[in-house]
Design a protein around this motif. Structure first.
Motif, PDB file in Angstrom:
ATOM      1  N   LEU A 174      43.468  54.623  80.633  1.00 41.84           N
ATOM      2  CA  LEU A 174      43.456  53.473  79.735  1.00 41.84           C
ATOM      3  C   LEU A 174      42.140  52.698  79.837  1.00 41.84           C
ATOM      4  O   LEU A 174      41.613  52.212  78.829  1.00 41.84           O
ATOM      5  CB  LEU A 174      44.633  52.553  80.053  1.00 41.84           C
ATOM      6  N   GLU A 175      41.623  52.566  81.044  1.00 35.52           N
ATOM      7  CA  GLU A 175      40.351  51.868  81.213  1.00 35.52           C
ATOM      8  C   GLU A 175      39.204  52.614  80.534  1.00 35.52           C
ATOM      9  O   GLU A 175      38.300  51.996  79.958  1.00 35.52           O
ATOM     10  CB  GLU A 175      40.066  51.669  82.698  1.00 35.52           C
ATOM     11  N   GLU A 176      39.256  53.958  80.583  1.00 37.91           N
ATOM     12  CA  GLU A 176      38.235  54.748  79.898  1.00 37.91           C
ATOM     13  C   GLU A 176      38.342  54.565  78.382  1.00 37.91           C
ATOM     14  O   GLU A 176      37.339  54.427  77.677  1.00 37.91           O
ATOM     15  CB  GLU A 176      38.399  56.229  80.255  1.00 37.91           C
ATOM     16  N   LEU A 177      39.569  54.561  77.884  1.00 38.67           N
ATOM     17  CA  LEU A 177      39.767  54.393  76.447  1.00 38.67           C
ATOM     18  C   LEU A 177      39.374  52.996  75.978  1.00 38.67           C
ATOM     19  O   LEU A 177      38.982  52.797  74.816  1.00 38.67           O
ATOM     20  CB  LEU A 177      41.230  54.669  76.079  1.00 38.67           C
ATOM     21  N   LEU A 178      39.484  52.030  76.880  1.00 37.95           N
ATOM     22  CA  LEU A 178      39.184  50.656  76.511  1.00 37.95           C
ATOM     23  C   LEU A 178      37.702  50.446  76.220  1.00 37.95           C
ATOM     24  O   LEU A 178      37.345  49.565  75.434  1.00 37.95           O
ATOM     25  CB  LEU A 178      39.658  49.709  77.627  1.00 37.95           C
ATOM     26  N   THR A 182      38.002  48.343  69.848  1.00 40.36           N
ATOM     27  CA  THR A 182      37.901  47.056  69.154  1.00 40.36           C
ATOM     28  C   THR A 182      39.202  46.757  68.426  1.00 40.36           C
ATOM     29  O   THR A 182      40.056  47.630  68.227  1.00 40.36           O
ATOM     30  CB  THR A 182      36.752  47.084  68.115  1.00 40.36           C
ATOM     31  N   GLY A 183      39.311  45.480  68.011  1.00 40.33           N
ATOM     32  CA  GLY A 183      40.421  45.068  67.171  1.00 40.33           C
ATOM     33  C   GLY A 183      41.790  45.334  67.759  1.00 40.33           C
ATOM     34  O   GLY A 183      42.060  45.071  68.933  1.00 40.33           O
ATOM     35  N   HIS A 184      42.648  45.886  66.919  1.00 34.96           N
ATOM     36  CA  HIS A 184      44.036  46.122  67.307  1.00 34.96           C
ATOM     37  C   HIS A 184      44.137  47.100  68.471  1.00 34.96           C
ATOM     38  O   HIS A 184      44.969  46.936  69.366  1.00 34.96           O
ATOM     39  CB  HIS A 184      44.810  46.649  66.098  1.00 34.96           C
ATOM     40  N   THR A 185      43.280  48.119  68.477  1.00 38.58           N
ATOM     41  CA  THR A 185      43.304  49.102  69.577  1.00 38.58           C
ATOM     42  C   THR A 185      42.979  48.439  70.905  1.00 38.58           C
ATOM     43  O   THR A 185      43.611  48.723  71.936  1.00 38.58           O
ATOM     44  CB  THR A 185      42.300  50.229  69.294  1.00 38.58           C
ATOM     45  N   LEU A 193      47.386  48.089  79.824  1.00 31.48           N
ATOM     46  CA  LEU A 193      46.826  47.937  81.169  1.00 31.48           C
ATOM     47  C   LEU A 193      47.570  46.852  81.943  1.00 31.48           C
ATOM     48  O   LEU A 193      47.808  46.991  83.154  1.00 31.48           O
ATOM     49  CB  LEU A 193      45.334  47.602  81.076  1.00 31.48           C
ATOM     50  N   ARG A 194      47.920  45.767  81.264  1.00 33.13           N
ATOM     51  CA  ARG A 194      48.679  44.714  81.954  1.00 33.13           C
ATOM     52  C   ARG A 194      50.033  45.243  82.438  1.00 33.13           C
ATOM     53  O   ARG A 194      50.480  44.929  83.541  1.00 33.13           O
ATOM     54  CB  ARG A 194      48.888  43.513  81.028  1.00 33.13           C
ATOM     55  N   GLN A 195      50.663  46.069  81.613  1.00 28.44           N
ATOM     56  CA  GLN A 195      51.955  46.606  81.999  1.00 28.44           C
ATOM     57  C   GLN A 195      51.849  47.622  83.129  1.00 28.44           C
ATOM     58  O   GLN A 195      52.717  47.682  84.009  1.00 28.44           O
ATOM     59  CB  GLN A 195      52.661  47.225  80.786  1.00 28.44           C
TER      60      GLN A 195
END
Length: 372
Positions: A174-178, A182-185, A193-195
């Motif tokens: 998830l960190e790599e995808l982040l 941008t935006g909604h993604t 990530l919070r979950q």
């Protein structure tokens, strides 16, 4: 002791009573000093044999009067029933009958007195068998509960460890995808990530709860934490639309932030699940104690449920397993505080206390202030 007391009532038999008292003391000393733990668990049953011998001598010494022998014979049988198997109780029937009947025969008692053995011995054996059955059931239940507890501890430990390894991979992905999102993604990935962080903390919490059960110790990382941001951060993990915060902007707590977050999530989640909005979260400080209060406006907690409210599995139902409030109290007590319930009219008020920051940094001053 009873033999010594009886000397005052019957001085003519002082020598016999002293001999009985000495035999009892010797038997007690043997029972106390021998290393029974090294031997099979049924071995202490042999103490019943000299016990029956003392009872037989007592009956003979008092001319065949068995009124004092019967109760002690039943007492010996009851002791045996609490600790030994049914086979041992049946094996003791012959020496018990001998200890009771032989002195009566030697002293020439009439058949009517001898026939009392036909009543006393079956009754003593029946009482012993009933006690043995109940004691066996209790031992079996205790062993079953011990097995369940060992299985539960192993399951929690394994589950918590097994969750964290794949979770680390998910979090890293998830960190790599982040990066570059941008935006909604971006918002979705941040929520995910919070979950995942929340699940990781839950796994850590499971391990901590297991540690509490096994060692009674929970490690805390206590440090100053602004109360308002800490509560807001915790509420980001729950549906907080119906939650109102009433906290002074300048109030600072001295807590383990992750454990404090877990307390907030459990209390607010419980209030939203069982109460009615609005749910009010407030933190105040007075007399060296910080007080966290979570109030809902629902029906409150029934009076018959309140004594077990903070116990493990005390109030579980289809909406929960009954661990949330127990965990809250364990975490509060690990901080040096406690958790409690107060009716709010309407609603329920869950209260958690912590030592205030200045009380943790300067406990002697806080103690003086509290006394004053």
């Amino acid at each position: 002791m009873l033999a010594l007391v009886a000397i005052g009532n019957d001085p003519a038999r002082a020598s016999d009573l002293l001999l009985i008292a000495a035999a009892d003391v010797l038997l007690a000393a043997v029972g106390w000093l021998l290393p029974w733990r090294r031997w099979p668990p049924q071995r202490p049953a042999v103490l019943a044999l000299p016990g029956f011998a003392v009872l037989g001598f007592s009956t003979w010494a008092f001319g065949g009067v068995a009124t004092g022998t019967g109760p002690f014979l039943v007492l010996l049988y009851t002791w045996a029933a609490l600790h030994f198997s049914r086979r041992v109780l049946l094996g003791l029937l012959v020496p018990a009958a001998t200890a009771y009947v032989a002195p009566l025969l030697v002293t020439g008692q009439p058949p009517m007195v001898l026939s009392s053995a036909l009543i006393l011995l079956p009754v003593a054996l029946a009482v012993a068998l009933l006690v043995e059955a109940q004691a066996r059931h209790l031992r079996d239940d205790r062993e079953r509960l011990a097995r369940i507890e060992r299985w539960r501890a192993a399951m929690i430990g394994t589950l918590a460890h097994d969750i964290r390894s794949p979770l680390a991979t998910v979090q890293m992905t998830l960190e790599e995808l982040l990066d570059g999102a941008t935006g909604h993604t971006d918002r979705m990935l941040n929520a995910a990530l919070r979950q995942t962080s929340r699940i990781d903390r839950l796994a850590t919490g499971l391990l901590d709860i297991n540690r509490i059960d096994t060692s009674g110790h929970l490690h805390l990382d206590r440090r100053p934490a602004p109360a308002l941001p800490a509560v807001r951060a915790a509420l980001s993990y729950v549906s907080s639309a119906d939650v109102r915060i009433e906290i002074d902007d300048h109030l600072t707590l001295c807590v383990d932030p992750e454990r404090f977050e877990q307390i907030i999530i459990n209390l607010v989640g419980n209030a939203l699940r069982y109460g009615r909005p609005p749910v009010v979260v407030s933190v105040t400080s007075a007399d060296g104690v910080d007080r966290l209060e979570v109030r809902d406006h629902g029906p409150g907690v029934p009076e018959e449920v309140r004594p077990r409210l903070f116990t493990r599995f005390g109030v579980g139902d289809p909406r929960g397993v009954g661990l949330g409030l127990w965990i809250v109290r364990e975490l509060a007590q690990a901080h040096g505080g406690d958790a409690s319930y107060e009716p709010a009219h309407p609603g329920a008020r869950m209260i958690v206390t912590f030592p205030a920051l200045h009380a943790v940094l300067n406990p002697s001053a806080a103690t003086t202030s509290a006394r004053r």
